[in-house]
Design a protein around this motif. Sequence first.
Motif, short mmCIF file in Angstrom:
data_model
loop_
_atom_site.label_atom_id
_atom_site.label_comp_id
_atom_site.label_asym_id
_atom_site.label_seq_id
_atom_site.Cartn_x
_atom_site.Cartn_y
_atom_site.Cartn_z
N TYR A 50 0.81 -1.21 0.00
CA TYR A 50 0.00 0.00 0.00
C TYR A 50 0.85 1.27 0.00
N GLY A 51 2.18 1.11 -0.10
CA GLY A 51 3.08 2.25 -0.19
C GLY A 51 3.55 2.79 1.14
N LYS A 52 3.22 2.13 2.24
CA LYS A 52 3.64 2.58 3.56
C LYS A 52 5.06 2.11 3.84
N ILE A 53 5.89 3.00 4.38
CA ILE A 53 7.26 2.66 4.75
C ILE A 53 7.22 1.98 6.11
N LEU A 54 7.61 0.71 6.17
CA LEU A 54 7.58 -0.04 7.42
C LEU A 54 8.94 -0.11 8.09
N ASP A 69 16.37 5.97 -2.24
CA ASP A 69 15.64 7.16 -1.84
C ASP A 69 14.17 6.74 -1.70
N TYR A 70 13.68 6.72 -0.47
CA TYR A 70 12.33 6.24 -0.22
C TYR A 70 11.27 7.11 -0.88
N SER A 71 11.56 8.36 -1.11
CA SER A 71 10.54 9.22 -1.73
C SER A 71 10.23 8.78 -3.16
N LYS A 72 11.18 8.15 -3.82
CA LYS A 72 10.95 7.67 -5.19
C LYS A 72 10.40 6.24 -5.21
N SER A 73 10.80 5.42 -4.25
CA SER A 73 10.40 4.02 -4.30
C SER A 73 9.15 3.71 -3.48
N ALA A 74 8.68 4.62 -2.64
CA ALA A 74 7.50 4.37 -1.81
C ALA A 74 6.24 4.62 -2.62
N ARG A 75 5.89 3.65 -3.44
CA ARG A 75 4.67 3.73 -4.24
C ARG A 75 3.81 2.52 -3.91
N SER A 76 2.52 2.72 -3.96
CA SER A 76 1.62 1.59 -3.75
C SER A 76 1.24 1.01 -5.11
N PHE A 77 0.59 -0.13 -5.05
CA PHE A 77 0.05 -0.71 -6.27
C PHE A 77 -1.16 0.11 -6.69
N THR A 78 -1.46 0.13 -7.97
CA THR A 78 -2.65 0.82 -8.44
C THR A 78 -3.88 0.03 -8.00
N PRO A 79 -5.07 0.63 -8.00
CA PRO A 79 -6.27 -0.11 -7.60
C PRO A 79 -6.50 -1.36 -8.46
N THR A 80 -6.18 -1.29 -9.74
CA THR A 80 -6.33 -2.46 -10.60
C THR A 80 -5.35 -3.55 -10.20
N GLN A 81 -4.12 -3.17 -9.91
CA GLN A 81 -3.11 -4.14 -9.49
C GLN A 81 -3.47 -4.75 -8.14
N LEU A 82 -3.98 -3.94 -7.21
CA LEU A 82 -4.42 -4.46 -5.92
C LEU A 82 -5.55 -5.47 -6.08
N ALA A 83 -6.51 -5.16 -6.94
CA ALA A 83 -7.61 -6.09 -7.18
C ALA A 83 -7.10 -7.38 -7.81
N PRO A 93 1.13 -8.72 -1.40
CA PRO A 93 2.49 -8.90 -0.90
C PRO A 93 3.21 -7.57 -0.75
N PRO A 94 4.28 -7.55 0.03
CA PRO A 94 5.07 -6.32 0.14
C PRO A 94 5.68 -5.94 -1.20
N ARG A 95 5.92 -4.68 -1.38
CA ARG A 95 6.49 -4.20 -2.65
C ARG A 95 8.01 -4.30 -2.64
N ILE A 96 8.65 -3.93 -1.52
CA ILE A 96 10.11 -3.93 -1.44
C ILE A 96 10.54 -4.62 -0.14
N LEU A 97 11.57 -5.47 -0.24
CA LEU A 97 12.12 -6.19 0.90
C LEU A 97 13.61 -5.92 1.04
N TYR A 98 14.10 -6.10 2.25
CA TYR A 98 15.54 -6.21 2.46
C TYR A 98 15.81 -7.63 2.91
#
Length: 137
Positions: A50-54, A69-83, A93-98
């Motif tokens: 959902y684009g939240k930085i955890l 840079d979290y400001s560029k990579s902190a994006r959520s999925f679009t509503p179509t992608q979420l559906a 699933p999470p968008r980015i992992l370490y």
Amino acid sequence: MTKTLYLALTCIIFFVACSKKIHPSSIIPSAPSAPTVVSTPTAMIVIDGYGKILTPQSKLPTDGSIKTDYSKSARSFTPTQLANLTYRYHTVPPRILYVPAIYTLKSLRGIYCVYKKKFWYWKNEDGLFYLDETYYK
């Protein structure tokens, strides 16, 4: 004639079903052995679906391998992608992992990890793992 055939067939099925021997050793469970501790590697979720930085940047290792840079990579999925993700996988699933280097795998395409035995994440130039695009496109 048919009643006697059904009666004979029922008797045969009854005798075959009752002829199975049950051994007490197969019913009584054996003594429990000592529990084994298995540590499963867990990835650190940086940005959820959902684009939240955890995980803030201060919590990531400071060895210089992660340059993002979290400001560029902190994006959520679009509503179509979420559906699409919710319909196909019943989860977002999470968008980015370490993931630490010892838990990663290598292939001809690059370095990857498998999250929860279902989702493949690929290592990007910034040192973090991004969800494979085939899941949401």
